[in-house]
Design an enzyme around this catalytic site. Structure first.
Site, short mmCIF file in Angstrom:
data_model
loop_
_atom_site.label_atom_id
_atom_site.label_comp_id
_atom_site.label_asym_id
_atom_site.label_seq_id
_atom_site.Cartn_x
_atom_site.Cartn_y
_atom_site.Cartn_z
N ASP A 21 10.74 26.58 -15.49
CA ASP A 21 11.00 27.83 -16.55
C ASP A 21 10.41 29.13 -15.83
O ASP A 21 10.41 29.67 -16.62
CB ASP A 21 10.85 27.45 -17.87
CG ASP A 21 11.26 26.27 -18.67
OD1 ASP A 21 12.44 25.93 -18.26
OD2 ASP A 21 10.56 25.39 -19.11
N LYS A 60 16.84 33.75 -11.75
CA LYS A 60 16.88 35.39 -11.55
C LYS A 60 16.78 35.79 -10.25
O LYS A 60 17.52 36.51 -9.76
CB LYS A 60 16.24 35.96 -12.56
CG LYS A 60 16.24 37.46 -12.63
CD LYS A 60 15.53 38.01 -13.66
CE LYS A 60 15.58 39.43 -13.94
NZ LYS A 60 14.91 39.98 -14.91
N ALA A 64 17.86 20.81 -15.60
CA ALA A 64 17.29 21.81 -15.57
C ALA A 64 18.22 22.94 -16.16
O ALA A 64 19.28 22.67 -16.42
CB ALA A 64 16.81 22.23 -14.20
N HIS A 124 18.82 27.60 -16.46
CA HIS A 124 18.59 28.83 -16.47
C HIS A 124 20.04 29.63 -16.64
O HIS A 124 21.27 29.23 -16.46
CB HIS A 124 17.77 29.18 -15.31
CG HIS A 124 18.94 29.13 -13.97
ND1 HIS A 124 18.63 27.91 -13.17
CD2 HIS A 124 19.96 29.91 -13.23
CE1 HIS A 124 19.57 28.10 -12.26
NE2 HIS A 124 20.23 29.00 -12.28
N ASN A 173 13.28 22.69 -11.13
CA ASN A 173 11.84 22.25 -11.84
C ASN A 173 10.90 23.04 -11.14
O ASN A 173 10.98 23.97 -10.92
CB ASN A 173 11.89 20.67 -11.91
CG ASN A 173 13.03 19.89 -12.53
OD1 ASN A 173 13.56 19.16 -11.92
ND2 ASN A 173 13.27 20.20 -13.79
N VAL A 230 16.29 26.32 -21.95
CA VAL A 230 17.83 26.29 -21.89
C VAL A 230 18.51 24.91 -21.91
O VAL A 230 19.70 25.03 -22.74
CB VAL A 230 18.08 27.15 -20.37
CG1 VAL A 230 19.80 27.10 -20.29
CG2 VAL A 230 17.61 28.39 -20.46
N ARG A 277 8.50 25.89 -25.88
CA ARG A 277 7.77 25.73 -24.77
C ARG A 277 6.45 26.12 -25.28
O ARG A 277 6.11 26.82 -26.08
CB ARG A 277 8.05 26.54 -23.75
CG ARG A 277 9.18 26.52 -22.98
CD ARG A 277 9.82 27.47 -21.96
NE ARG A 277 11.19 26.98 -21.60
CZ ARG A 277 12.13 28.23 -21.22
NH1 ARG A 277 11.75 29.54 -21.37
NH2 ARG A 277 13.45 27.80 -20.74
#
Length: 433
Positions: free
Chosen positions: A12, A17, A38, A40, A230, A305, A311
């Site tokens: 995370d 990005k 995973a 994003h 990850n 996500v 978290r």
């Protein structure tokens, strides 16, 4: 040219990005490990694209995308994710997406037994804790891969005489071994088989020999970006075992998950959140179970996500980052979400561990030790200023630059990018020598 983006903490960190920022310069984006465990989000022209299994290079209409042999693939989820992206306007994605014939298949019974195993573990443990799996069947699939009983993509799409019958027999045998282990759980074998008979035809156009694909691309001087999933602290060998994923998520997984030699790797970009988060159970030395942790969680909008789970949050742990750097060999860093720290007057960073007054040389492999360490902090001054509208690294507040410089000096790796907000353009580039 092969460059790699890897997570340096517990995931995370914002790898997607950076990939999104870089992808316009590359011909190919490849994933080498993990599955749809995973996640994003990438925003392009105001449209949000959620990625779980598929490479985020799909947002670049000129980029080819590969799921390598180290990835595990739940075929229904593969098509569901692809169709969701297409519905949001992603163009010619199917012609730019390739799947390794050597990748292992995740079946629904892997997902069922993933959850059953989690319940079993929580019942056995003294404190009722479990691994914190996403329930996507990733662990059980890698388990059948390691035991040499798993099924790969080529088993499903093979057109040779008798190949489908062999697939059916192996699929049934794999299910039976799961039922022997976990009991006669509900699973409609015939219905699933019919579904896969249709899916095999849909999947065939995507399938390639990924070793040939990668080596042809390297020989043709294609620019390749590897998108890690990850992070190092979730690596099956080097992470906080057993609170890890089931694959190699560091630089080693890039080589084995794509079938490429070490000499082909050029740059390794380590992505680091400006503080630390993790999802699920396991020791977390710099975790802040107080107002600071809540503030980081709220401002940083720290929800997974893939799972939606909140978290856990804490200060930046430079012991973790140094350990991660030692293994992955980052050539530069991307510090993300620096803006989350904007309102903190003081910002501690973890710089060493000790136990019973004795300082540890490196990150410990024994979780009994890790769970008891005392963290030494270096307290750095905050900048108390909104940095989200800053467009040049040079315009950052002096204390923000000092914070970044401290990280660079501690781990011996230059910071090349700095994330200053959630927007796609909120990424500052710093020239490095």
């Amino acid at each position: 040219m092969v460059n790699v983006v890897l997570g340096s903490q517990w995931g995370d960190e914002g790898k997607g990005k950076l990939v999104d920022l870089l992808v316009g310069k590359y011909d190919i984006v490849a994933r080498c490990a993990g599955g749809n465990n995973a996640g994003h989000t990438i925003v392009v022209n105001g449209v949000k694209y959620d990625f779980h299994m598929l490479p985020s290079g799909l947002v670049n209409p000129n980029c080819q995308n590969l799921l390598g042999n180290g990835v595990v693939i739940h075929v229904p989820s593969f098509f569901k994710e692809l169709e969701t992206l297409e519905a949001k306007g992603l163009k010619n994605a199917r012609s730019r997406l390739f799947v390794s014939s050597r990748a292992h298949l995740v079946f629904d019974f892997h997902q069922v037994t993933d959850k059953l195993r989690e319940l079993e573990l929580s019942g056995r443990s003294k404190d009722g804790k479990n691994i914190g799996t996403t329930g996507k069947g990733i662990g059980p699939t890698y388990s059948t891969k390691a035991s040499r009983s798993g099924l790969r993509v080529h088993h499903l799409v093979n057109d040779q005489p008798g190949a489908w019958e062999e697939f059916v027999a192996r699929y049934k045998r794999l299910l039976e071994t799961r039922r022997q282990r976990y009991g006669d759980f509900e699973y409609d074998f015939e219905a699933k088989l019919a579904e896969y008979k249709k899916l095999r035809e849909q999947l065939k156009p995507f399938v390639v020999d990924s070793v040939v694909f990668m080596h042809n691309a390297i020989e043709a001087k294609k620019k390749i970006l590897v998108e890690g999933a990850n992070a190092l602290m979730l690596d099956i060998d080097f992470g906080t075992y057993p609170y890890v994923t089931s694959s190699n998520t560091g630089i080693g997984g890039v080589l084995t998950g794509l079938g490429i030699p070490p000499r082909t790797i050029d740059e390794i970009y380590g992505v680091v959140k400006a503080y630390t988060t993790r999802v699920g159970e396991g020791p977390f030395p710099t975790e802040q179970l107080n107002e600071n942790g809540e503030k980081l969680q709220t401002i940083g909008a720290e929800f997974g996500v893939t799972t939606g789970r909140k978290r856990r949050c804490g200060w930046l742990d430079l012991v973790v980052l140094k350990y991660s750097t030692l293994i992955n060999g980052y050539t530069s860093l991307n510090i993300t979400k620096l803006d989350v720290l904007d309102t903190f007057k003081e910002i501690p960073v973890g710089i060493s561990y000790s136990i019973q007054g004795k300082k540890l040389d490196l990150f410990p492999e024994d979780l009994n030790i890790l769970g008891k360490v005392e963290v030494e902090y270096k307290v750095l001054p905050g900048w108390d200023q909104d940095i989200t509208k800053i467009t040049k690294y040079e315009d950052l507040p002096e204390n923000a630059k000092k914070y970044l410089k401290y990280i660079e000096d501690f781990v011996g790796v230059p910071v090349e990018w700095v994330g200053t907000g959630p927007a796609r353009e909120s990424m500052l580039h710093k020239e490095i020598k």
